[in-house]
Write an enzyme that holds these catalytic residues in place. Structure first.
Site, PDB file in Angstrom:
ATOM      1  N   HIS A  28       0.906  -1.152   0.170  1.00  0.00           N
ATOM      2  CA  HIS A  28       0.027   0.135   0.076  1.00  0.00           C
ATOM      3  C   HIS A  28       1.082   1.392   0.004  1.00  0.00           C
ATOM      4  CE1 HIS A  28      -3.193  -2.562   1.881  1.00  0.00           C
ATOM      5  NE2 HIS A  28      -3.063  -2.928   0.898  1.00  0.00           N
TER       6      HIS A  28
ATOM      7  N   ARG B 187     -14.350   2.768 -10.625  1.00  0.00           N
ATOM      8  CA  ARG B 187     -14.313   1.146 -10.604  1.00  0.00           C
ATOM      9  C   ARG B 187     -14.931   0.777  -9.198  1.00  0.00           C
ATOM     10  NH1 ARG B 187      -9.002  -2.292 -11.261  1.00  0.00           N
ATOM     11  NH2 ARG B 187      -8.671  -1.781  -9.363  1.00  0.00           N
TER      12      ARG B 187
ATOM     13  N   ASN C 194      -3.467  -5.990 -16.686  1.00  0.00           N
ATOM     14  CA  ASN C 194      -2.652  -6.417 -15.608  1.00  0.00           C
ATOM     15  C   ASN C 194      -3.179  -7.948 -15.288  1.00  0.00           C
ATOM     16  OD1 ASN C 194      -1.450  -3.953 -15.650  1.00  0.00           O
ATOM     17  ND2 ASN C 194      -2.444  -3.465 -13.839  1.00  0.00           N
ATOM     18  N   ASP C 195      -4.188  -8.134 -14.801  1.00  0.00           N
ATOM     19  CA  ASP C 195      -4.995  -9.268 -14.479  1.00  0.00           C
ATOM     20  C   ASP C 195      -5.076 -10.141 -15.700  1.00  0.00           C
ATOM     21  OD1 ASP C 195      -5.341  -9.347 -11.787  1.00  0.00           O
ATOM     22  OD2 ASP C 195      -6.741  -7.602 -12.015  1.00  0.00           O
TER      23      ASP C 195
ATOM     24  N   ARG D 118       1.161 -12.226 -11.552  1.00  0.00           N
ATOM     25  CA  ARG D 118       1.617 -10.803 -11.723  1.00  0.00           C
ATOM     26  C   ARG D 118       2.707 -10.184 -10.901  1.00  0.00           C
ATOM     27  NH1 ARG D 118      -3.843  -7.010 -11.197  1.00  0.00           N
ATOM     28  NH2 ARG D 118      -2.410  -5.227 -10.553  1.00  0.00           N
TER      29      ARG D 118
ATOM     30  N   CYS E  88      -6.767  -0.028 -19.364  1.00  0.00           N
ATOM     31  CA  CYS E  88      -6.146   0.649 -18.292  1.00  0.00           C
ATOM     32  C   CYS E  88      -5.049  -0.088 -17.402  1.00  0.00           C
ATOM     33  CB  CYS E  88      -7.432   0.963 -17.524  1.00  0.00           C
ATOM     34  SG  CYS E  88      -8.167  -0.494 -16.646  1.00  0.00           S
TER      35      CYS E  88
HETATM   36  C1  PEP Z   1      -5.751  -4.525 -14.360  1.00  0.00           C
HETATM   37  O1  PEP Z   1      -5.901  -5.636 -13.825  1.00  0.00           O
HETATM   38  O2  PEP Z   1      -4.878  -4.134 -15.641  1.00  0.00           O
HETATM   39  C2  PEP Z   1      -6.180  -3.234 -13.734  1.00  0.00           C
HETATM   40  C3  PEP Z   1      -6.185  -2.055 -14.282  1.00  0.00           C
HETATM   41  O3  PEP Z   1      -6.516  -3.314 -12.417  1.00  0.00           O
HETATM   42  P1  PEP Z   1      -5.803  -3.664 -11.113  1.00  0.00           P
HETATM   43  O4  PEP Z   1      -4.241  -3.412 -11.466  1.00  0.00           O
HETATM   44  O5  PEP Z   1      -6.156  -2.610 -10.228  1.00  0.00           O
HETATM   45  O6  PEP Z   1      -5.678  -5.241 -10.538  1.00  0.00           O
HETATM   46 MG    MG Z   2      -7.365  -5.966 -12.423  1.00  0.00          MG
END
Ligand code: PEP
Ligand code: MG
Length: 756
Positions: free
Chosen positions: A368, A511, A633-634, A644, A681
Site C-alpha cells: 500500500h 471502478r 494486468n490481470d 503478476r 487501463c
Molecule cells: C488491471 O488488472 O489491469 C487493472 C487495471 O486493475 P488492477 O491493476 O487494479 O488490478
Molecule cells: Mg485488475
C-alpha cells in the site's frame, strides 16, 4: 567465575568511563583502554581492531603484542580469527587459537606465544565497527561471564568509533568503516531518482549514558519502563485504537508477546548487573539480536527478531525520553525517508515538498505504501535488507526508484553520475510538459485519447498537470485499503464528490471495490484461500455481499447527482455476473428516486475485461455493457497463468507476443464492431513501446499512471499509425510462435524515429 575478572566488569566500566573523559589524544585514550581491559580481565594481551571503509581491519591499539604492529597490521574481513568475528558479528572464544582453521599468523605481532583467544565484535546498530580481542598465554576456557563482560566493554569502544574520534589516527589514505559507501539494491517501487539525506522514520536512540552509577536504581528504571510500556501496549490493543499511530493490532500483539518473554528480561537484568545503565543494557541486548537478524534467513525467526527490535526501540525511547517520531519541522528539504516498514497513511503525513525519496526494508511493488509513493511521485525502493541499520540520520543517500538501486554515502563520481541522470529526467519532464496541451494525434492524423489512472485525492492535481483526457480508472479500493475501518457511506460519498469536483469538465470512470487477492483490507478477516488471485475477490465479493456493493453504488450515485456518472465492475467472469451487478445498480437508482434523492443525469455501466472467459462472450457482453475497459494486468496474468507479482515468472511471457496481442486485438475489434468504446487501463498502456503496439492493433483510448502520459504521447505523435500497423501485422505473421516480438518492434520504432 567472576573472581578471575580482576575487579569485575563494573569496576572496569567505571575506570573506562574516567578514561573516556580524560582530555588526551585518541591514540593515548585507546592505549590506556587496552591496558585497563587486559589487567581487568587478567589477560596478557588486549587489542582493538577497527574496520576500515575498504573492508580491512586495522590494529589500532594493543597491550601485549608488538607495539610496532599498531596501524601496520591489517586483515580483510573474513580473514583470520579477527576477520571471522567481524564477518559473523559473533564472539569467538578458543583455548587453542592456532588450532582453529581460520587462524592466520601475522609475524609482526609476535602473537604465537599466546594460546587462548577471546574476541567480540564491536557493534553499533547491527553494524560491525571493529573487533576487541583478549589473549592469554595459558590454554584456558573463557567463561560466559567473561564473554559478556568483553561485549559490554566493546559498547564503549563502539561509541568512541562512532564519535569519529579515531578517524584522525587511521593509517593515511584510509577511512574508517562508519563512512563507507554502500551500494544496495531492492525492488523498484516508485519511479524516479532522489538525491538527499537520510531521515530515519523512527529516529534511532543514541545512548549516551553507558555506565551505571548505581545498579539497583538502573534495575528499577528498567522495571518501571517495562511496566509502563506493557500498560501502554495493553491499552492500545484493548482500545482498538491502533491506527492513530499507524500500527496494526498484530504487530502490537507480537511486541506484547516479546515484552513478556522471560529470557529477554533475564538478559537485560544480567546486562545491568555488569554495570550498564538500563538503556545501555537494552542496546547491548538489541545489538546482539540485530547481528543475529542480519544472518538469519528463516522468515519466522526474522519476524521474531524484528519484534524484539521494535520492543527494544520502544523501551529505549521511554528510557531516554528521546522522541519516537521525526521532528517534521526540522526535516531537511531533501529528505530521503528510511524505514523498516511504513503504513500508507503515515507517508501521507510527511510534507511532500521535503521528500526526495523513500527506502524500506519491507514493502514490495504492490504494498500500500508503494501505491501512495507512486501517487505522490516520490521515488521509492522497497525490500532493501537491513537498510535502517546501515544508515545514520544525515547520511548522504541516493534512491533510484527505476532500477531499485540505493547508494549510501556515495563517492563523488557516483553522486555526480546520478545527479546528471536526475537532471536528464527533469529535462525530459519539461519536454513532456510542453506536450501537455497537444492532443495525442499520430502523424497520419489518428487521435488517441490518453486518460489517467487515479485512486487518491493526491492524484487529482495530476489531471491538470498532465492534460489527461479524463480519469479512465479510479480505483476506489485505495480509500478502503488506507482506512482504519470500513469507510461509511458518508466517507465514500465525500471522496467521490471531491473527485468529481476536482475534475468538473472531464469524465471520471469509477471502478467498484476491487479487493481480495493482493488487495487486502487490514480490518477485514483475511481468508485462508489456496489461490487468492483465483478466489473471493472484486465483484465476486460485491455480489455475495450485496449490501457492500449497494452502499458504494449509493455513495457514487448521490455524489454524481446532477452530472454524468461512469461506473465499471472489476473481475467480471460471466455475462450473468454483469447482469446481476447491473440489477443492483438499477435497484439503487429506484431506491434513491423513490426517496427523493437527486440522481445522475446519465449513468453508464461498463465492464472490465480481465478474466479470459469474457473473450469468448464478447458479443454478448458488448450488448450489455455501455463500455469496455481492459485490465491488462490481470488479463495477462490469467492468460499466461503467471502471477503478476511473482518476479520469478515475470520473464516467462511477454505481452508483446502474438497470443497476447491477438487476445487484446479481439477485444478492441469486438468493441468497435458493437459501437462500444474500449479503453485499456493496465500498466502496459503506460509503456511507450507497448502503447505503440496497442494503438497498432486497434486501441484508441488508453488509461495510465500520470507519469506515463508524457512519454506515451511523445511516442504516439511521432508514429505513423498505418505504417506501424502494417509492420506489426506482418511481424506477427512472420514470427508466429515466437516468445516475444519486442526487439523487432523496438528496432522498427528506432528506424522510424519513434522515441520508445
Ligand atoms: C488491471 O488488472 O489491469 C487493472 C487495471 O486493475 P488492477 O491493476 O487494479 O488490478
Ligand atoms: Mg485488475
Amino acid at each position: 567465575m567472576r573472581a578471575v575478572l580482576g575487579g569485575g566488569p563494573r569496576l572496569l566500566l567505571r575506570r573506562l568511563r574516567e578514561v573516556m573523559a580524560e582530555p588526551v589524544s585518541a591514540q593515548a585514550r585507546l592505549d590506556k583502554i587496552v591496558v585497563l581491559i587486559a589487567s581487568n580481565m587478567v589477560a596478557e594481551v588486549c587489542s582493538v581492531y577497527v574496520l576500515r571503509a575498504d573492508a580491512t581491519l586495522e590494529l589500532f591499539a594493543t597491550e601485549g603484542l608488538n607495539r610496532e604492529a599498531v596501524h601496520q597490521t591489517t586483515m580483510r574481513s573474513g580473514e583470520g580469527l579477527v576477520g571471522l568475528i567481524a564477518q559473523r558479528a559473533e564472539p569467538l572464544a578458543l583455548s587453542e587459537a592456532q588450532a582453529h582453521p581460520a587462524f592466520s599468523y601475522k609475524p609482526e605481532t609476535g602473537e604465537e606465544i599466546y594460546h587462548s583467544f577471546l574476541g567480540v565484535p564491536i557493534l553499533r546498530g547491527g553494524n560491525t565497527l571493529g573487533v576487541l580481542v583478549v589473549q592469554n598465554r595459558a590454554r584456558r576456557t573463557y567463561s560466559e561471564e567473561e564473554v559478556e563482560a568483553l561485549q559490554v566493554t566493546s559498547m564503549l569502544l563502539a561509541e568512541m568509533i562512532a564519535s569519529g574520534e579515531l578517524q584522525s589516527i587511521v593509517r593515511a589514505g584510509a577511512d574508517i568503516a562508519l563512512h563507507r559507501p554502500i551500494a544496495l539494491s531492492g525492488s523498484a517501487i516508485s519511479d524516479g531518482i532522489g538525491l538527499g539525506h537520510v531521515v530515519l522514520h523512527e529516529p534511532r536512540v543514541i545512548v549516551k549514558r553507558i555506565v551505571a552509577e548505581d545498579v539497583n536504581s538502573e534495575l528499577r528504571r528498567l522495571e518501571a519502563a517495562i511496566e509502563e510500556m506493557r500498560a501502554n501496549l495493553n491499552q492500545l490493543i484493548d482500545e482498538g485504537d491502533v491506527t492513530g499511530a499507524g500500527e496494526h493490532r498484530d504487530v502490537l500483539e507480537a511486541v506484547r508477546m516479546v515484552a513478556n518473554d522471560r529470557g529477554w528480561m533475564r538478559r537485560l537484568r544480567e546486562a545491568i548487573a555488569t554495570g550498564l545503565t538500563a538503556e545501555a543494557a537494552v542496546e547491548s541486548v538489541q545489538n546482539d539480536a540485530r547481528a543475529r537478524l542480519q544472518r538469519q534467513t528463516d522468515p519466522y525467526i526474522r519476524d521474531r527478531l524484528h519484534d524484539l527490535d521494535d520492543l527494544a526501540n520502544r523501551l529505549l525511547h521511554r528510557l531516554t525520553g528521546q522522541s519516537f517520531v521525526v521532528d517534521r519541522a526540522s526535516m531537511p528539504d531533501n529528505a530521503i525517508l528510511v524505514a523498516r516498514t511504513m503504513g500508507p497513511a503515515v507517508l501521507l503525513e510527511y510534507e511532500r515538498a521535503r521528500l526526495r525519496g523513500l527506502v524500506l526494508e519491507e514493502g514490495g511493488p504492490t504494498s500500500h505504501v508503494a501505491i501512495v509513493a507512486r501517487a505522490l511521485g516520490v521515488p521509492a525502493v522497497g525490500e532493501v535488507p537491513n537498510i535502517t541499520d546501515l544508515v545514520e540520520t544525515g547520511d548522504a543517500i541516493i534512491v533510484d526508484g527505476t532500477s531499485g538501486d540505493v547508494r549510501v554515502r556515495p563517492q563523488t563520481d557516483v553522486e555526480s553520475a546520478y545527479a546528471e541522470k536526475a537532471r536528464l529526467r527533469a529535462r525530459r519532464q519539461e519536454q513532456y510538459q510542453k506536450l501537455r496541451d497537444l492532443p495525442a494525434v499520430t502523424k497520419d492524423g489518428i487521435e488517441i485519447k490518453l486518460h489517467m489512472n487515479a485512486g487518491l485525492l493526491v492524484d487529482l492535481p495530476h489531471v491538470e498537470e498532465t492534460g489527461a483526457a479524463s480519469i479512465g480508472l479510479f480505483r476506489t479500493e485505495l480509500q478502503f485499503m488506507l482506512a482504519a475501518q470500513f469507510p461509511r457511506m458518508r466517507e465514500q460519498f465525500d471522496l467521490y464528490r471531491r473527485v468529481l469536483e476536482a475534475v468538473p469538465d472531464r469524465p471520471v470512470t469509477f471502478r467498484t471495490l476491487d479487493i481480495g487477492s493482493d488487495k487486502v483490507l487490514p480490518y477485514m478477516t483475511k481468508l485462508e484461500e489456496e489461490n487468492p488471485a483465483l478466489g473471493w475477490r472484486a465483484i465476486r465479493i460485491g455480489l455475495d455481499r450485496p449490501a457492500l456493493l449497494r452502499l458504494q453504488l449509493r455513495a457514487l450515485l448521490r455524489a454524481a447527482a446532477g452530472r454524468d456518472l461512469r461506473i465499471m465492475f472489476p473481475m467480471v467472469a460471466t455475462c450473468a455476473e454483469f447482469d446481476a451487478a447491473k440489477q443492483i445498480a438499477a435497484r439503487e437508482i429506484t431506491y434513491l428516486k423513490k426517496h427523493g434523492y437527486a440522481t445522475p443525469n446519465a449513468l453508464e455501466l461498463g465492464v472490465m475485461i480481465e478474466v479470459p472467459s469474457l473473450l469468448f462472450e464478447l458479443d454478448a457482453i458488448c450488448t450489455k455493457a455501455d463500455f469496455l475497459s481492459v485490465g491488462s494486468n490481470d488479463l495477462t496474468q490469467y492468460l499466461f497463468a503467471a502471477d503478476r507479482d511473482n518476479k520469478r515468472v515475470a520473464d516467462r511471457f511477454d505481452v508483446l507476443s502474438a497470443p497476447a496481442l491477438r487476445a487484446l486485438a479481439t477485444i478492441a475489434g469486438a468493441g468497435h464492431a458493437a459501437g462500444k468504446p474500449v479503453t485499456l487501463c493496465g500498466e502496459m498502456g503506460g509503456k511507450p513501446l507497448e502503447a505503440l503496439a496497442l494503438v497498432a492493433i486497434g486501441y484508441r483510448s488508453l488509461s495510465m499512471s500520470p507519469a506515463s502520459i508524457g512519454p506515451v504521447k511523445a511516442t504516439l505523435i511521432a508514429a505513423d499509425l498505418a505504417e506501424t500497423e502494417a509492420f506489426l501485422t506482418s511481424l506477427i505473421g512472420a514470427h508466429d510462435g515466437a516468445h516475444s516480438l519486442r526487439e523487432h518492434l523496438r528496432e522498427h520504432a528506432e528506424r522510424s524515429g519513434i522515441p520508445v
